[in-house]
Design an enzyme around this catalytic site. Structure first.
Site, PDB file in Angstrom:
ATOM      1  N   ASN A   9       0.867  -1.179   0.000  1.00  0.00           N
ATOM      2  CA  ASN A   9       0.000   0.000   0.000  1.00  0.00           C
ATOM      3  C   ASN A   9       0.906   1.233   0.000  1.00  0.00           C
ATOM      4  O   ASN A   9       1.503   1.564   1.019  1.00  0.00           O
ATOM      5  CB  ASN A   9      -0.891  -0.029   1.254  1.00  0.00           C
ATOM      6  N   LYS A  11       0.088   4.238  -0.252  1.00  0.00           N
ATOM      7  CA  LYS A  11      -0.572   5.403   0.357  1.00  0.00           C
ATOM      8  C   LYS A  11      -0.397   6.639  -0.546  1.00  0.00           C
ATOM      9  O   LYS A  11      -0.317   6.500  -1.763  1.00  0.00           O
ATOM     10  CB  LYS A  11      -0.051   5.627   1.780  1.00  0.00           C
ATOM     11  N   HIS A  94      -9.545   1.192   5.228  1.00  0.00           N
ATOM     12  CA  HIS A  94      -8.257   1.416   5.887  1.00  0.00           C
ATOM     13  C   HIS A  94      -8.439   2.376   7.057  1.00  0.00           C
ATOM     14  O   HIS A  94      -9.251   3.307   6.975  1.00  0.00           O
ATOM     15  CB  HIS A  94      -7.246   1.979   4.874  1.00  0.00           C
ATOM     16  N   GLU A  96      -6.788   4.769   8.021  1.00  0.00           N
ATOM     17  CA  GLU A  96      -6.572   6.184   7.669  1.00  0.00           C
ATOM     18  C   GLU A  96      -7.821   6.773   7.008  1.00  0.00           C
ATOM     19  O   GLU A  96      -8.118   7.959   7.178  1.00  0.00           O
ATOM     20  CB  GLU A  96      -5.327   6.311   6.769  1.00  0.00           C
ATOM     21  N   GLU A 164      -4.904  -4.694  10.864  1.00  0.00           N
ATOM     22  CA  GLU A 164      -3.887  -3.651  11.014  1.00  0.00           C
ATOM     23  C   GLU A 164      -4.149  -2.874  12.298  1.00  0.00           C
ATOM     24  O   GLU A 164      -4.946  -1.912  12.289  1.00  0.00           O
ATOM     25  CB  GLU A 164      -3.959  -2.678   9.833  1.00  0.00           C
ATOM     26  N   GLY A 170       2.801   2.624  10.739  1.00  0.00           N
ATOM     27  CA  GLY A 170       3.735   3.726  10.549  1.00  0.00           C
ATOM     28  C   GLY A 170       4.480   4.138  11.808  1.00  0.00           C
ATOM     29  O   GLY A 170       5.093   5.204  11.862  1.00  0.00           O
ATOM     30  N   SER A 210       3.802  -1.711  10.298  1.00  0.00           N
ATOM     31  CA  SER A 210       5.252  -1.719  10.480  1.00  0.00           C
ATOM     32  C   SER A 210       5.914  -3.038  10.075  1.00  0.00           C
ATOM     33  O   SER A 210       6.869  -3.490  10.709  1.00  0.00           O
ATOM     34  CB  SER A 210       5.619  -1.345  11.922  1.00  0.00           C
TER      35      SER A 210
HETATM   36  P1  13P Z   1       3.204   0.694   7.592  1.00  0.00           P
HETATM   37  O1  13P Z   1       3.717  -0.615   7.041  1.00  0.00           O
HETATM   38  O2  13P Z   1       3.879   1.887   7.040  1.00  0.00           O
HETATM   39  O3  13P Z   1       3.139   0.648   9.093  1.00  0.00           O
HETATM   40  O4  13P Z   1       1.671   0.814   7.085  1.00  0.00           O
HETATM   41  C1  13P Z   1       0.825  -0.257   7.251  1.00  0.00           C
HETATM   42  C2  13P Z   1      -0.426   0.011   6.511  1.00  0.00           C
HETATM   43  O5  13P Z   1      -1.215   0.863   6.909  1.00  0.00           O
HETATM   44  C3  13P Z   1      -0.664  -0.730   5.278  1.00  0.00           C
HETATM   45  O6  13P Z   1      -1.963  -0.528   4.811  1.00  0.00           O
END
Ligand code: 13P
Length: 253
Positions: A9, A11, A94, A96, A164, A170, A210
């Site tokens: 992903n 983002k 997600h 976010e 997640e 992150g 992560s």
């Molecule tokens: P990170 O791997 O940067 O922690 O992000 C995970 C994520 O949100 C994947 O959708």
């Protein structure tokens, strides 16, 4: 046996030329790795270009979001009809999106229904906040999110769920393999109670938060974890290839 799946992903990172060059860098090696489903989820604006680059390879494509309506006056949104001839997967719900764009369980449920109606495979994300985790509410939250997202959805093997935990996204603070395995097992049991256990056994449930080349092995070693949804590390060609290739060798043994 469930085929392991690793999705990247990206983002809101990479412009068109950066996306193109990232794919060109990782594609030859990615394409050679067998036994793992490999999915890239670049920003919308790069989907067409990436699709051209991966044509004829073993790498697949996903979008990071989608709206729940077919078309109409929804300025700035992207519909399933625009995605169906571009990609196979779509990330939905997600954290976010839930956190910054106020997506509710109800909207996520509509999107999941819609994606499935159009033959897209949703990568449905669920995850608890740090305060819920610390207060011992993980089970309740995750169960609730899965039940809400799948309300009225018929059983299908064309569904991926990504667990997640929000506190692991992150932050560099990944869950440990055992924790993630336990929660993923709970996700599968929740799906089994909505559908049936055979259907629940057929879907892939992956971990995200992560994930790196350093810790992927810890997750892949767990029986319930079928792969990973990778954020930051999917933007580094070498690291993403390493995550995929470790998954291939660990899941095939
Ligand atoms: P990170 O791997 O940067 O922690 O992000 C995970 C994520 O949100 C994947 O959708």
């Amino acid at each position: 046996m469930r085929k392991p799946l690793i999705a990247g992903n990206w983002k809101m990172n990479t412009n068109l030329s950066e996306a193109t060059s990232l794919v060109q860098t990782m594609l030859p090696e990615l394409d050679r790795i067998a036994g793992v489903e490999k999915v890239l989820c670049p920003p919308f604006i790069s989907l067409v270009a990436v699709r051209e680059l991966i044509k004829g390879t073993s790498v697949e494509l996903g979008a990071q979001n989608m709206f729940s309506e077919d078309n109409g006056a929804y300025t700035g949104e992207v519909s399933p009809l625009m995605l169906i001839d571009l990609c196979e997967f779509v990330i939905l719900g997600h954290s976010e999106r839930r956190q910054y764009f106020a997506e509710t369980d109800e909207l996520v449920n509509k999107k999941v229904q819609k994606a499935l109606d159009f033959g897209l495979t949703p990568i449905l994300c669920v995850g608890e906040r740090l305060e819920d985790n610390e207060a011992g509410r993980t089970e309740k939250i995750i169960k609730g999110q899965v039940q809400a997202a799948l309300a009225g959805v018929n059983s299908t093997s064309h569904l991926v769920i990504a667990y997640e935990p929000i506190w692991a996204i992150g932050t560099g603070r990944a869950a440990n393999g055992k924790q993630a395995n336990a929660t993923i097992s709970l996700v599968r049991n929740t799906v089994a109670s909505l559908w049936d256990s055979k259907s629940a056994q057929a879907i892939r449930i992956v971990y995200g938060g992560s994930v790196t080349g350093e810790n992927i092995a810890e997750f892949i070693a767990e029986p319930e974890i079928d792969g990973a949804l990778v954020g930051g590390a999917s933007l580094k060609a070498n690291e993403f290839v390493s995550i995929v290739s470790q998954t291939a060798s660990l899941k095939s043994t």
